[in-house]
Design an enzyme around this catalytic site. Structure first.
Site, PDB file in Angstrom:
ATOM      1  N   ASP A  49       0.832  -1.205   0.000  1.00 48.83           N
ATOM      2  CA  ASP A  49       0.000   0.000   0.000  1.00 48.83           C
ATOM      3  C   ASP A  49       0.871   1.260   0.000  1.00 48.83           C
ATOM      4  O   ASP A  49       0.345   2.381  -0.052  1.00 48.83           O
ATOM      5  CB  ASP A  49      -1.022  -0.008   1.146  1.00 48.83           C
ATOM      6  CG  ASP A  49      -0.382  -0.066   2.516  1.00 48.83           C
ATOM      7  OD1 ASP A  49       0.844  -0.201   2.608  1.00 48.83           O
ATOM      8  OD2 ASP A  49      -1.141   0.021   3.518  1.00 48.83           O
ATOM      9  N   SER A  50       2.204   1.092   0.025  1.00 45.27           N
ATOM     10  CA  SER A  50       3.110   2.224  -0.229  1.00 45.27           C
ATOM     11  C   SER A  50       2.791   2.852  -1.584  1.00 45.27           C
ATOM     12  O   SER A  50       3.192   3.987  -1.851  1.00 45.27           O
ATOM     13  CB  SER A  50       4.567   1.757  -0.203  1.00 45.27           C
ATOM     14  OG  SER A  50       4.743   0.620  -1.033  1.00 45.27           O
ATOM     15  N   ASP A  88      -1.127  -6.142  -0.166  1.00 46.16           N
ATOM     16  CA  ASP A  88      -1.445  -5.539   1.132  1.00 46.16           C
ATOM     17  C   ASP A  88      -2.944  -5.336   1.286  1.00 46.16           C
ATOM     18  O   ASP A  88      -3.609  -4.858   0.347  1.00 46.16           O
ATOM     19  CB  ASP A  88      -0.804  -4.142   1.208  1.00 46.16           C
ATOM     20  CG  ASP A  88       0.449  -4.110   2.045  1.00 46.16           C
ATOM     21  OD1 ASP A  88       0.669  -5.041   2.856  1.00 46.16           O
ATOM     22  OD2 ASP A  88       1.216  -3.138   1.887  1.00 46.16           O
ATOM     23  N   LYS A 118      -1.086  -9.297   3.035  1.00 47.84           N
ATOM     24  CA  LYS A 118      -0.300  -8.836   4.184  1.00 47.84           C
ATOM     25  C   LYS A 118      -1.153  -7.917   5.027  1.00 47.84           C
ATOM     26  O   LYS A 118      -1.896  -7.097   4.479  1.00 47.84           O
ATOM     27  CB  LYS A 118       0.978  -8.109   3.734  1.00 47.84           C
ATOM     28  CG  LYS A 118       1.761  -7.508   4.913  1.00 47.84           C
ATOM     29  CD  LYS A 118       3.181  -7.102   4.532  1.00 47.84           C
ATOM     30  CE  LYS A 118       3.315  -5.785   3.839  1.00 47.84           C
ATOM     31  NZ  LYS A 118       2.837  -4.613   4.617  1.00 47.84           N
ATOM     32  N   GLU A 120      -0.922  -5.358   8.706  1.00 51.98           N
ATOM     33  CA  GLU A 120      -0.081  -4.766   9.747  1.00 51.98           C
ATOM     34  C   GLU A 120      -0.603  -5.262  11.084  1.00 51.98           C
ATOM     35  O   GLU A 120      -1.784  -5.130  11.392  1.00 51.98           O
ATOM     36  CB  GLU A 120      -0.105  -3.240   9.629  1.00 51.98           C
ATOM     37  CG  GLU A 120       0.534  -2.799   8.325  1.00 51.98           C
ATOM     38  CD  GLU A 120       0.736  -1.296   8.184  1.00 51.98           C
ATOM     39  OE1 GLU A 120       0.476  -0.548   9.155  1.00 51.98           O
ATOM     40  OE2 GLU A 120       1.157  -0.876   7.099  1.00 51.98           O
ATOM     41  N   GLU A 187       9.730  -3.798  10.162  1.00 48.67           N
ATOM     42  CA  GLU A 187      10.100  -2.507   9.553  1.00 48.67           C
ATOM     43  C   GLU A 187      10.532  -1.477  10.596  1.00 48.67           C
ATOM     44  O   GLU A 187       9.891  -1.319  11.640  1.00 48.67           O
ATOM     45  CB  GLU A 187       8.912  -1.930   8.758  1.00 48.67           C
ATOM     46  CG  GLU A 187       9.263  -0.550   8.173  1.00 48.67           C
ATOM     47  CD  GLU A 187       8.267   0.014   7.180  1.00 48.67           C
ATOM     48  OE1 GLU A 187       7.252  -0.645   6.902  1.00 48.67           O
ATOM     49  OE2 GLU A 187       8.520   1.136   6.689  1.00 48.67           O
TER      50      GLU A 187
HETATM   51  O1  KIV Z   1       3.540  -1.064   1.572  1.00 48.63           O
HETATM   52  C1  KIV Z   1       4.696  -1.501   1.465  1.00 48.63           C
HETATM   53  O2  KIV Z   1       5.377  -1.304   0.447  1.00 48.63           O
HETATM   54  C2  KIV Z   1       5.245  -2.262   2.574  1.00 48.63           C
HETATM   55  C3  KIV Z   1       6.711  -2.522   2.566  1.00 48.63           C
HETATM   56  C4  KIV Z   1       7.400  -1.303   2.985  1.00 48.63           C
HETATM   57  C5  KIV Z   1       7.084  -3.700   3.386  1.00 48.63           C
HETATM   58  O3  KIV Z   1       4.540  -2.623   3.465  1.00 48.63           O
END
Ligand code: KIV
Length: 275
Positions: A49-50, A88, A118, A120, A187
């Site tokens: 989600d970056s 994510d 994924k 958090e 992280e």
């Molecule tokens: O959203 C993302 O790119 C991430 C990575 C920084 C692990 O969670």
């Protein structure tokens, strides 16, 4: 589907089996052309989600929606052939109940074809992980600096410099692993905490701003390619894409203004036989 079309990708259990073995190479991707390149070198591709920040120009990951994740997940899945693709779950799509988490995670898997999600992981997340895993959804957890909680944490600073926070991060990682996560992203924590987490859990740790002793490493691909001037301390730039792009655009603009582009190689002409 014919045997020819069958793509044999890395699986979540194969990633778990790499605990303590050869380092697991991971990068993010958000589009098909990038996915095709990183797929050659990576065991795992994360549609992170970056993308909210590095693709859409948002100030944080908080504004990212499930529809955005699905659209980018579909693009990556069209190009990746061998790496495990993880998407994510964005802020607000899994925290309130295990049922919400399952509904949204299954939608992501069905609409993108990705193999895992994924989340958090705060202390509440172990229940969600086991609920999803028992129902067929491999989960990678994410502890330490959790960007979706940046408003609670007060920004994107590295975490775990106080003992209470360090203990909480290690406890979250252990809970996430025991609940069935196939890997845990660690992280923005001190090297000491990252090493304790790696020693404490029996699934791989994937470090980002963590420790070289993690079982694998991940970076945000546009950051490591040098697309941005300012990046976190833990990013190493392996390229200078920003300058390369700037220079190419400047050359183009100059040639357009000078009428030297398009040149004869770039133009169509009548074939000799056409009258
Ligand atoms: O959203 C993302 O790119 C991430 C990575 C920084 C692990 O969670």
């Amino acid at each position: 589907m014919s045997a020819q079309n069958f793509i044999r990708r890395m699986t979540a259990p194969q990633i778990t089996a790499r605990k303590g073995g050869d380092p697991i190479v991971c990068l993010t991707a958000y589009d098909a052309p990038t996915a095709a390149i990183v797929d050659e070198f990576c065991d795992l591709i994360l549609v992170g989600d970056s993308l909210g920040m590095v693709v859409h120009g948002l100030p944080s990951t908080v504004g990212v929606t499930l529809d955005m994740m699905i659209l980018h997940g579909q693009a990556v899945m069209r190009a990746a052939q061998k790496a495990l693709v993880v998407v994510d779950l964005p802020f607000g799509s899994y925290e309130d109940s295990v049922e919400t988490a399952f509904r949204n995670a299954s939608r992501v898997m069905m609409e993108t074809g990705c193999q895992a999600v994924k989340i958090e992981s705060g202390s509440y997340a172990a229940e969600t992980v086991s609920y999803l895993v028992e129902r067929g959804i491999p989960v990678m957890s994410h502890v330490g600096l959790r960007p979706q909680s940046m408003h609670v944490m007060g920004g994107f600073r590295a975490r775990g410099r106080k003992k209470t926070v360090a203990d909480e991060i290690i406890a979250n990682a252990i809970a996430a692993a025991e609940a069935g996560s196939f890997a845990v992203v660690v992280e923005g924590v001190s090297e000491e905490i990252a090493d304790k987490v790696t020693a404490a859990i029996d699934v791989p740790t994937i470090g980002i701003g963590a420790s070289a002793q993690c079982d694998g490493q991940i970076l945000v691909t546009p950051d490591m390619l040098g697309q941005f001037d300012r990046v976190p301390k833990f990013v190493k730039k392996y390229g200078n894409q920003r300058e390369a792009t700037r220079q190419a655009v400047a050359n183009y603009a100059e040639e357009v203004k000078a009428r030297s582009f398009p040149g004869s190689d770039n133009l169509y002409h009548f074939k000799k036989s056409v009258t």
